[in-house]
Design a protein around this motif. Structure first.
Motif, mmCIF file in Angstrom:
data_model
loop_
_atom_site.group_PDB
_atom_site.id
_atom_site.type_symbol
_atom_site.label_atom_id
_atom_site.label_comp_id
_atom_site.label_asym_id
_atom_site.label_seq_id
_atom_site.Cartn_x
_atom_site.Cartn_y
_atom_site.Cartn_z
ATOM 1 N N HIS A 111 0.525 6.156 -0.298
ATOM 2 C CA HIS A 111 -0.235 6.926 0.104
ATOM 3 C C HIS A 111 0.225 7.597 -0.942
ATOM 4 O O HIS A 111 1.299 8.159 -1.304
ATOM 5 C CB HIS A 111 -0.521 7.387 1.589
ATOM 6 N N ASP B 166 -6.846 -0.726 -2.474
ATOM 7 C CA ASP B 166 -7.707 -1.250 -2.350
ATOM 8 C C ASP B 166 -7.316 -2.177 -1.719
ATOM 9 O O ASP B 166 -7.517 -2.921 -2.648
ATOM 10 C CB ASP B 166 -8.540 -0.611 -2.869
ATOM 11 N N ASN C 229 0.476 -1.231 0.125
ATOM 12 C CA ASN C 229 -0.061 0.026 -0.029
ATOM 13 C C ASN C 229 0.607 0.991 0.563
ATOM 14 O O ASN C 229 2.202 0.944 0.541
ATOM 15 C CB ASN C 229 -0.464 -0.168 1.023
ATOM 16 N N TYR D 189 -2.562 -2.190 6.164
ATOM 17 C CA TYR D 189 -3.885 -1.557 5.407
ATOM 18 C C TYR D 189 -4.570 -1.294 5.142
ATOM 19 O O TYR D 189 -4.246 -0.398 4.772
ATOM 20 C CB TYR D 189 -3.958 -1.777 7.169
ATOM 21 N N THR D 190 -5.599 -1.802 4.309
ATOM 22 C CA THR D 190 -6.463 -0.455 3.054
ATOM 23 C C THR D 190 -6.748 0.612 3.900
ATOM 24 O O THR D 190 -6.063 1.406 2.638
ATOM 25 C CB THR D 190 -7.386 -1.195 3.033
ATOM 26 N N GLU D 191 -6.420 0.742 4.489
ATOM 27 C CA GLU D 191 -7.266 2.062 4.570
ATOM 28 C C GLU D 191 -5.508 3.129 5.879
ATOM 29 O O GLU D 191 -6.591 4.819 5.520
ATOM 30 C CB GLU D 191 -7.793 2.391 6.616
ATOM 31 N N ASP D 192 -4.982 2.232 5.366
ATOM 32 C CA ASP D 192 -4.019 3.915 5.311
ATOM 33 C C ASP D 192 -2.905 3.936 4.518
ATOM 34 O O ASP D 192 -2.482 5.135 4.312
ATOM 35 C CB ASP D 192 -2.954 2.548 6.557
ATOM 36 N N ASN E 274 -7.780 -4.308 0.141
ATOM 37 C CA ASN E 274 -9.175 -5.551 0.548
ATOM 38 C C ASN E 274 -9.873 -6.093 -0.596
ATOM 39 O O ASN E 274 -10.732 -7.341 -0.764
ATOM 40 C CB ASN E 274 -10.282 -4.729 1.543
#
Length: 360
Positions: free
Chosen positions: A277, A297, A275, A290-293, A299
């Motif tokens: 950003h 995606d 992942n 972790y997806t939300e980090d 997940n």
């Protein structure tokens, strides 16, 4: 799905196979002979020794990352035929010891690029970072110093000394190589080696460019869906395959990695899942799996892979540096182990969901 872990060898990694053995459901080691100069033949004796050592710890040794492609092949120089013959011999020798997938790339000069190796994150960890604006104004020699000063005295694949020593000469050579010429040289290479790969039962899995766009005015060709379509048009053999890397190709916001994973999973015997950003200015930093980090995606990618019962090999890719671990930049033990457990958890949950649906 088979879970694997990249390891740099007994003399070139801070992590041991005994350490990796403690990560649940990790069955394979992704390895290479990192001390071999690019362009030379990997001999049977040295392959046998490494494979037997890995297997003695209960792991498979079916994935090699990477058998690097010599710059003369990418440039299309006169010595490329001899170097391609060496590459074919290496394929044959690896096949004899059970290797099924060879990951490689076709990136000019720089195998991967970051401007910080230990960028501080808000949670107190550090991670690899790419400053888009800085690269636009950076002398490549400064980049070499950044990598060299962060290596912890470990070799950094893709930044081999024999190549770095000729950096000015290489940049001069690439002035005559644009994107179309690089595609032409890739076509020459892949069409030459695929018959050997087919005969040996090895998938040649190309890794996307990292990042997936031009830097330092060097051409890039494996950057998104259109690139995949073009390489399959060049050679439609199932042995002409891809290493689907969510973090490398996903560094461009135009690439929807969940969509790409669903579309190309049959062409991808090997995947790197991680992942990142991405900032508004194009800079990106590597995050936890972790997806939300981050912006990938993870997940949804694992849901797609579960839906199709993906049978290939997966490894967690670059991780953060946690809890004071001193390690190769991006390749510590702790965060990649956490990544494996997250990926395993998603896979198991979606597999159970499928099993439940069948019994409703």
């Amino acid at each position: 799905m088979e879970m694997t872990f990249r390891w740099y060898g007994r003399n070139n990694d801070t992590i041991s196979l005994e350490d990796i053995k403690q990560i649940p459901n990790t069955t394979g080691i992704v390895w290479a002979l990192h001390e071999k100069p690019v362009g030379t033949v990997w001999e049977k004796k040295e392959i046998k020794e490494e494979v037997e050592y890995i297997e003695s710890h209960g792991f498979d040794a079916k994935i090699v990352e990477s058998v690097n492609v010599h710059e003369s092949i990418k440039l299309g120089n006169s010595e490329r035929d001899e170097l391609i013959e060496n590459y074919k011999k290496t394929i044959e020798n690896l096949a004899e010891y059970g290797v099924e997938v060879i990951c490689y790339n076709f990136m000019p000069i720089f195998d991967w690029t970051r401007t910080e190796m230990f960028h501080p994150l808000e949670d107190g960890s550090t991670a690899l970072y790419f400053d888009y604006e800085k690269v636009q104004n950076l002398d490549p020699r400064e980049l070499i110093e950044i990598v060299a000063s962060s290596s912890n005295n470990l070799t950094m694949p893709g930044w081999e000394k024999e190549k770095i020593d000729k950096i000015s000469e290489l940049f001069e050579s690439y002035k005559s190589v644009d994107e179309e010429k690089l595609w032409e040289n890739f076509s020459y290479f892949i069409n030459a080696i695929i018959p050997t790969a087919e005969r040996c039962g090895i998938k040649m899995a190309i890794h996307p460019d990292d990042p997936p766009y031009s830097i330092f005015n060097l051409p890039r060709i494996i950057t998104g869906e259109e690139s995949y379509e073009r390489m399959f048009e060049i050679n439609d053999s199932p042995n002409n395959a891809i290493t689907l890397c969510t973090g490398s190709m996903g560094a461009s916001k135009k690439n929807d990695m969940a969509k790409i994973a669903l579309k190309y999973h049959n062409h991808a015997p090997f995947m790197h899942i991680r992942n990142i950003h991405i900032s508004d200015d194009g800079s990106f930093v590597e995050k936890s799996h972790y997806t939300e980090d981050g912006d990938i995606d993870i997940n949804k990618i694992m849901k797609h892979l579960s839906d199709v019962d993906y049978k290939g090999y997966i490894r967690p890719d670059h991780g953060r540096h946690l809890w004071g671990e001193e390690c190769r930049p991006g390749y510590g033990l702790y965060d990649r182990a956490l990544g494996i457990m997250y990926l395993n958890g998603l896979w198991d949950a979606y597999q159970l969901e499928k099993a439940g649906e069948k019994h409703v």
